[in-house]
Write a protein that holds these residues in place. Structure first.
Motif, PDB file in Angstrom:
ATOM      1  N   MET A  40       0.858  -1.204   0.000  1.00  7.43           N
ATOM      2  CA  MET A  40       0.000   0.000   0.000  1.00  7.43           C
ATOM      3  C   MET A  40       0.888   1.246   0.000  1.00  7.43           C
ATOM      4  N   ALA A  41       0.705   2.056  -1.035  1.00  7.17           N
ATOM      5  CA  ALA A  41       1.485   3.301  -1.111  1.00  7.17           C
ATOM      6  C   ALA A  41       1.015   4.245  -0.006  1.00  7.17           C
ATOM      7  N   ASP A  42       1.963   4.879   0.644  1.00  7.45           N
ATOM      8  CA  ASP A  42       1.623   5.800   1.726  1.00  7.45           C
ATOM      9  C   ASP A  42       1.490   7.199   1.123  1.00  7.45           C
ATOM     10  N   GLU A  43       0.347   7.428   0.482  1.00  5.27           N
ATOM     11  CA  GLU A  43       0.195   8.681  -0.253  1.00  5.27           C
ATOM     12  C   GLU A  43      -0.138   9.848   0.652  1.00  5.27           C
ATOM     13  N   ARG A  44       0.362  11.018   0.264  1.00  2.50           N
ATOM     14  CA  ARG A  44       0.111  12.232   1.060  1.00  2.50           C
ATOM     15  C   ARG A  44      -1.008  13.048   0.413  1.00  2.50           C
ATOM     16  N   SER A  45      -1.727  13.755   1.263  1.00  2.00           N
ATOM     17  CA  SER A  45      -2.682  14.704   0.713  1.00  2.00           C
ATOM     18  C   SER A  45      -2.644  15.968   1.560  1.00  2.00           C
ATOM     19  N   VAL A  46      -3.091  17.054   0.969  1.00  2.00           N
ATOM     20  CA  VAL A  46      -3.064  18.338   1.668  1.00  2.00           C
ATOM     21  C   VAL A  46      -4.401  18.553   2.360  1.00  2.00           C
ATOM     22  N   VAL A  47      -4.380  18.862   3.649  1.00  2.00           N
ATOM     23  CA  VAL A  47      -5.631  19.188   4.342  1.00  2.00           C
ATOM     24  C   VAL A  47      -5.560  20.612   4.877  1.00  2.00           C
ATOM     25  N   GLU A  48      -6.745  21.224   4.917  1.00  3.54           N
ATOM     26  CA  GLU A  48      -6.842  22.564   5.484  1.00  3.54           C
ATOM     27  C   GLU A  48      -7.630  22.466   6.760  1.00  3.54           C
ATOM     28  N   LEU A  49      -7.039  22.941   7.841  1.00  9.23           N
ATOM     29  CA  LEU A  49      -7.749  22.918   9.115  1.00  9.23           C
ATOM     30  C   LEU A  49      -7.422  24.180   9.889  1.00  9.23           C
ATOM     31  N   THR A  50      -8.257  24.472  10.875  1.00  7.80           N
ATOM     32  CA  THR A  50      -8.040  25.655  11.692  1.00  7.80           C
ATOM     33  C   THR A  50      -7.644  25.196  13.082  1.00  7.80           C
ATOM     34  N   VAL A  51      -6.514  25.666  13.550  1.00  8.81           N
ATOM     35  CA  VAL A  51      -6.064  25.295  14.892  1.00  8.81           C
ATOM     36  C   VAL A  51      -5.885  26.577  15.702  1.00  8.81           C
ATOM     37  N   ASN A  52      -6.593  26.651  16.802  1.00 13.42           N
ATOM     38  CA  ASN A  52      -6.550  27.825  17.680  1.00 13.42           C
ATOM     39  C   ASN A  52      -6.815  29.124  16.907  1.00 13.42           C
ATOM     40  N   GLY A  53      -7.782  29.017  15.971  1.00 11.79           N
ATOM     41  CA  GLY A  53      -8.194  30.192  15.214  1.00 11.79           C
ATOM     42  C   GLY A  53      -7.317  30.506  14.019  1.00 11.79           C
ATOM     43  N   ARG A  54      -6.232  29.779  13.847  1.00 17.79           N
ATOM     44  CA  ARG A  54      -5.311  30.071  12.738  1.00 17.79           C
ATOM     45  C   ARG A  54      -5.439  28.997  11.664  1.00 17.79           C
ATOM     46  N   PRO A  55      -5.619  29.410  10.384  1.00 16.58           N
ATOM     47  CA  PRO A  55      -5.741  28.403   9.322  1.00 16.58           C
ATOM     48  C   PRO A  55      -4.386  27.789   8.964  1.00 16.58           C
ATOM     49  N   TYR A  56      -4.377  26.494   8.711  1.00 14.10           N
ATOM     50  CA  TYR A  56      -3.160  25.799   8.303  1.00 14.10           C
ATOM     51  C   TYR A  56      -3.457  24.976   7.065  1.00 14.10           C
ATOM     52  N   ARG A  57      -2.468  24.861   6.192  1.00 12.83           N
ATOM     53  CA  ARG A  57      -2.490  23.885   5.087  1.00 12.83           C
ATOM     54  C   ARG A  57      -1.335  22.956   5.359  1.00 12.83           C
ATOM     55  N   VAL A  58      -1.614  21.676   5.464  1.00 10.66           N
ATOM     56  CA  VAL A  58      -0.532  20.771   5.828  1.00 10.66           C
ATOM     57  C   VAL A  58      -0.654  19.467   5.054  1.00 10.66           C
ATOM     58  N   GLU A  59       0.494  18.951   4.639  1.00  7.11           N
ATOM     59  CA  GLU A  59       0.515  17.708   3.883  1.00  7.11           C
ATOM     60  C   GLU A  59       0.592  16.551   4.878  1.00  7.11           C
ATOM     61  N   VAL A  60      -0.343  15.619   4.761  1.00  7.83           N
ATOM     62  CA  VAL A  60      -0.381  14.507   5.725  1.00  7.83           C
ATOM     63  C   VAL A  60      -0.577  13.176   5.018  1.00  7.83           C
ATOM     64  N   SER A  61      -0.172  12.119   5.705  1.00  2.00           N
ATOM     65  CA  SER A  61      -0.534  10.770   5.300  1.00  2.00           C
ATOM     66  C   SER A  61      -1.826  10.440   6.045  1.00  2.00           C
ATOM     67  N   PRO A  62      -2.751   9.709   5.410  1.00  2.00           N
ATOM     68  CA  PRO A  62      -4.015   9.402   6.098  1.00  2.00           C
ATOM     69  C   PRO A  62      -3.814   8.697   7.445  1.00  2.00           C
ATOM     70  N   VAL A  90      -6.453  13.823   8.633  1.00  2.50           N
ATOM     71  CA  VAL A  90      -7.290  14.071   7.433  1.00  2.50           C
ATOM     72  C   VAL A  90      -8.751  14.309   7.808  1.00  2.50           C
ATOM     73  N   GLN A  91      -9.171  13.706   8.939  1.00  4.51           N
ATOM     74  CA  GLN A  91     -10.571  13.872   9.345  1.00  4.51           C
ATOM     75  C   GLN A  91     -10.851  15.267   9.910  1.00  4.51           C
ATOM     76  N   ALA A  92      -9.791  15.977  10.283  1.00  4.08           N
ATOM     77  CA  ALA A  92      -9.978  17.307  10.878  1.00  4.08           C
ATOM     78  C   ALA A  92     -10.138  18.387   9.823  1.00  4.08           C
ATOM     79  N   ALA A  93     -10.034  18.004   8.538  1.00  3.47           N
ATOM     80  CA  ALA A  93     -10.174  18.983   7.458  1.00  3.47           C
ATOM     81  C   ALA A  93     -11.503  19.716   7.588  1.00  3.47           C
ATOM     82  N   GLY A  94     -11.434  21.035   7.535  1.00  3.56           N
ATOM     83  CA  GLY A  94     -12.653  21.836   7.595  1.00  3.56           C
ATOM     84  C   GLY A  94     -13.184  22.043   9.003  1.00  3.56           C
ATOM     85  N   HIS A  95     -12.509  21.495   9.992  1.00  2.00           N
ATOM     86  CA  HIS A  95     -12.974  21.655  11.376  1.00  2.00           C
ATOM     87  C   HIS A  95     -12.065  22.606  12.155  1.00  2.00           C
TER      88      HIS A  95
END
Lengths: 268, 160
Positions: free
Chosen positions: B1-23, B69-74
């Motif tokens: 199984m390839a360990d593919e990365r994807s970019v998620v956008e989430l807000t942490v402590n009011g600050r938006p982040y874009r971060v590349e993660v493995s699922p 990845v599940q925190a995207a949009g939260h």
């Protein structure tokens, strides 16, 4: 303590989820409060996780005259707090309060608990106690199973690999339903627990926490004398086979059934 | 199984982040190792100890049992998010005053659970405080001082 790599699919509809589940080795990710610890230990190694948290059509709470309809994504903490559920089926809110801890209940889902089928879990047993029906959707379409038929044994259900639990229908009980369980620490799974329904002079007892699945027994008439009732519990509980090391749970089961009986009657 | 990365956008402590993660990366690990927010502690990685408790849209959750990845949009809130830029929050002051920590490992999770409780119920009784904190383990304090600290936050106060 990290899971193996998997392919992640975020479904937004039941159809998408069922399609994604056709892949061999795929598993549903609902609340993740049982699945993810198993994955962290690598006891479970799904090749694909189908995240159903975004399926909006599975999060409904609908109170009807004779039944409560709950989407599979309803969280345990909603069962505890929702005013409609507390009013229409208070035993469900009370039992849900005993599931794990607050931060577990905010994520854990009804459908996840049902599909995981832990024989010591509160919700599968309540579904058996009330004669609930469980709706599942798969590639062949929708089917409805009684809770009795759904739970087959230790962590084993009638669910096919690419099927998804979508909804549970709980008939509102006509009698009073009591609930008690014995745990070593608050939030633990029960060593033994019982729901007792009192309707007229009879009713039913449903035990969980020992044996391979929740078991329900009808009782035509409850003896009024506690000592006579004790004989009823002792007779019935012997029908639940347990392993040698769990023999002591028969004693717990008898005690907890009597407490649950009294709880149903509003007695201390 | 390839360990593919994807970019998620989430807000942490009011600050938006874009971060590349493995699922397969937990939110706890991404907070600590990708975003440098090391206030979130990782104890058991099986949802038992509560050290990794964060808020997801204001509700306490285990960040070791949630994939990033599940925190995207939260909206995620960590202990850094309930700590003022200067000094301590009133609850943190209460923990200090009541000796509600020794090694400090469980403290971020304790603070987030207690703060979430107090925001919903500003005057909880002792049983309610203890029930809320059952999901957070502490091996130093014996819990009494933590309960005292939380109870002291009630408008009517508590024993000092």
């Amino acid at each position: 303590m990290k899971p193996v790599a998997f392919d992640y699919v975020a479904a937004t509809t039941v159809e998408e989820a069922v399609n994604a589940l056709r892949e061999p080795g795929a598993k549903v990710l609902a609340g993740g409060q049982s699945l993810v610890p198993l994955m962290n230990f690598r006891l479970s190694r799904p090749s694909r996780l189908v995240d159903i948290n975004g399926v909006a059509s599975m999060a409904h709470i609908e109170v009807r005259e004779r039944e409560l309809i709950l989407g599979a994504l309803v969280r345990h903490q909603q069962l505890v707090e929702d005013p409609e559920i507390r009013r229409s089926l208070p035993v469900l809110s009370r039992a849900a309060q005993h599931i794990g801890h607050w931060a577990i209940r905010t994520r854990g889902t009804l459908g996840g608990s049902v599909a995981h089928a832990d024989p010591a879990a509160e919700l599968p047993a309540l579904l058996v106690a009330l004669g609930a029906t469980i709706a599942v959707v798969g590639p062949e379409g929708t089917r409805e199973l009684t809770a009795e038929a759904f739970f087959e044994g230790f962590y084993t259900t009638a669910l096919a690999p690419s099927e998804l639990v979508t909804q549970v229908k709980l008939p509102l009980p006509q009698g009073a339903v009591g609930f008690k369980e014995v745990v070593r620490r608050p939030g633990d799974f029960a060593l033994a627990g019982a729901y007792v329904e009192r309707l007229g002079s009879g009713g039913a007892v449903t035990w969980f926490g020992f044996g391979d699945r929740p078991r329900r027994f009808s009782v035509r008439e409850w003896p009024s004398d506690p000592e006579d009732r004790r004989h009823v519990w002792v007779e019935l509980v012997r029908n639940v086979p347990v392993e040698e090391r769990d023999q002591y749970k028969y004693e717990l089961a008898v005690a907890v059934a009597e407490e649950s009986y009294r709880d149903a009657g509003g007695e201390e | 199984m390839a360990d593919e990365r994807s970019v998620v956008e989430l807000t942490v402590n009011g600050r938006p982040y874009r971060v590349e993660v493995s699922p397969r990366w937990s939110l706890a690990d991404v907070l600590r190792h990708r975003l440098g927010l090391t206030g979130t502690h990782v104890g058991c990685e099986q949802g038992v100890c509560g050290a990794c408790t964060v808020w997801l849209d204001g509700e306490p959750v285990r960040s070791c049992l949630l994939f990033a990845v599940q925190a995207a949009g939260h909206e995620i809130t960590t202990v850094e998010g309930i700590t003022p830029a200067e000094g301590l929050s009133p609850l943190q002051e209460a923990f200090h005053r009541h000796h509600a920590l020794q090694c400090g490992y469980c403290t971020p999770g304790m603070l987030l659970t207690a703060e979430a409780l107090l925001r919903r119920n500003p005057a909880p009784d002792e049983a309610t405080v203890r029930e809320a904190l059952t999901g957070n383990l502490c091996r130093c304090t014996g819990y009494q001082f933590i309960v005292d600290a939380v109870l002291s936050m009630r408008p009517s106060g508590g024993e000092d």
